[in-house]
Motif scaffolding. Structure first.
Motif, short mmCIF file in Angstrom:
data_model
loop_
_atom_site.label_atom_id
_atom_site.label_comp_id
_atom_site.label_asym_id
_atom_site.label_seq_id
_atom_site.Cartn_x
_atom_site.Cartn_y
_atom_site.Cartn_z
N PRO A 108 27.63 43.80 34.65
CA PRO A 108 27.69 43.57 36.42
C PRO A 108 27.23 42.09 36.63
O PRO A 108 26.19 41.21 36.26
CB PRO A 108 26.04 44.66 36.41
CG PRO A 108 26.95 45.57 35.12
CD PRO A 108 26.59 44.64 33.64
N ARG B 56 31.15 46.84 40.61
CA ARG B 56 29.90 46.20 39.79
C ARG B 56 30.05 45.22 39.06
O ARG B 56 29.12 44.25 38.45
CB ARG B 56 29.93 47.11 39.08
CG ARG B 56 28.88 48.64 39.35
CD ARG B 56 28.90 49.85 38.11
NE ARG B 56 29.37 50.24 37.14
CZ ARG B 56 30.30 51.39 37.69
NH1 ARG B 56 29.45 52.63 39.21
NH2 ARG B 56 31.46 51.75 36.38
N ARG C 85 31.36 42.43 48.13
CA ARG C 85 30.23 42.72 47.98
C ARG C 85 29.09 42.52 48.53
O ARG C 85 28.85 41.71 49.06
CB ARG C 85 29.78 42.51 46.34
CG ARG C 85 29.02 43.10 45.19
CD ARG C 85 29.29 44.22 44.78
NE ARG C 85 27.38 45.33 44.27
CZ ARG C 85 27.73 46.18 43.62
NH1 ARG C 85 28.97 46.91 44.50
NH2 ARG C 85 26.79 46.61 42.89
#
Length: 233
Positions: free
Chosen positions: A86, A113, A232
C-alpha cells in the motif's frame, strides 16, 4: 486525454519530480512509455499475454535509461495487493479497464490503497449517462431507446461490456478515500468516426474542439468516455 493527465500531474506534484506510476491494464504500453519518456518510473500491469509481449518488444527498442525505469508485470489488476505494498505509487492509471469488470468497486478500492497520500487516481471509463448517443447519431433508433435504461452495451470488438455513471463513480471514489477532483469528457464529437480513420487535414482544429468540449458543460456530459481524476486524502 494525455493532455488532461499531464495537466493534473503538473498541478499536483513538484516540477521535475520523478513519480512512481502504476498503469493497470496498460495494453501495449502506449501511455506507460509516454510517461517513462517524460522521466517517471512506471510499472505496467497487464493480464493479456499478447499485450505484454507487444509492450516488452516495444520497450526493448528504447534506450537503456528508459528501459530501466519501466517494469512490466503480467497479472490481473484486481490483484494489486499481491504485487505491491500500500502507498507504493504517486499516480495510478486505470484506463479502459472498468468496462470489462463486472464488479468494479473492489478493484477501485485496491487501486486507491496503492496510492501514497496526495496520490492521483486516473480513470478512463465508458460514459453510462450517454450510451444512447452513438446509436442515436448513427440512426439506430431502437438501439438508442434501449440504451437509456441500462449501463450494458456491446463494444466495437463485439464484446458485451458495461459503462459507468458519473454520479456512481463520484460516490465510490469518495468512499474509498480518493474523492473526485476533476473530470473531463473524451470523444465528444468523434465517437462515431470509424476505427482506423485517418486524421483529417484540419486535425489541429478538431483536437482543439475536442479539448474545449471535454472541459465544458453540457458537452462533456455526453462524451463517449469520461476521464475522472481522484486524489488520495
Amino acid at each position: 486525454m494525455a493532455r488532461q493527465l499531464d495537466e493534473q500531474i503538473i498541478g499536483r506534484f513538484p516540477v521535475g519530480k520523478r513519480l512512481r506510476v502504476l498503469d493497470v491494464g496498460m495494453g501495449q504500453g502506449t501511455q506507460a512509455l509516454r510517461l517513462v519518456r517524460a522521466g517517471h518510473k512506471v510499472t505496467g500491469l497487464e493480464q493479456d499475454a499478447r499485450m505484454v509481449a507487444a509492450a516488452r518488444e516495444t520497450l526493448s527498442g528504447e534506450p537503456e535509461g528508459i528501459r530501466e525505469r519501466m517494469r512490466i508485470i503480467e497479472g490481473d489488476g484486481r490483484d494489486t495487493g499481491v504485487h505491491f505494498l500500500p502507498g507504493s505509487f504517486d499516480v495510478v492509471l486505470c484506463h479502459g479497464v472498468l468496462m470489462y469488470v463486472e464488479e468494479p468497486d473492489p478493484l477501485l478500492a485496491g487501486l486507491a490503497r496503492m496510492l501514497a497520500p496526495g496520490g492521483l487516481l486516473s480513470l478512463l471509463v465508458r460514459n453510462g449517462d450517454a450510451l444512447a448517443m452513438r446509436p442515436g447519431l448513427s440512426g439506430d433508433w431502437a438501439g438508442a431507446l434501449a440504451a437509456f435504461d441500462t449501463t450494458a452495451y456491446r463494444n466495437r470488438l463485439g464484446l458485451d461490456v458495461r459503462a459507468d455513471r458519473l454520479g456512481t463513480l463520484t460516490a465510490t471514489l469518495a468512499g474509498i478515500g480518493a474523492p473526485l477532483q476533476a473530470w473531463y469528457g473524451v470523444r465528444v464529437f468523434t465517437d462515431t468516426a470509424p476505427d482506423g480513420a485517418e486524421m483529417p487535414a484540419d486535425a489541429e482544429a478538431l483536437l482543439a474542439v475536442e479539448e474545449r468540449a471535454g472541459r465544458t458543460d453540457p458537452y462533456r456530459g455526453v462524451a463517449a468516455l469520461l476521464h475522472l481524476c481522484g486524489v488520495r486524502g
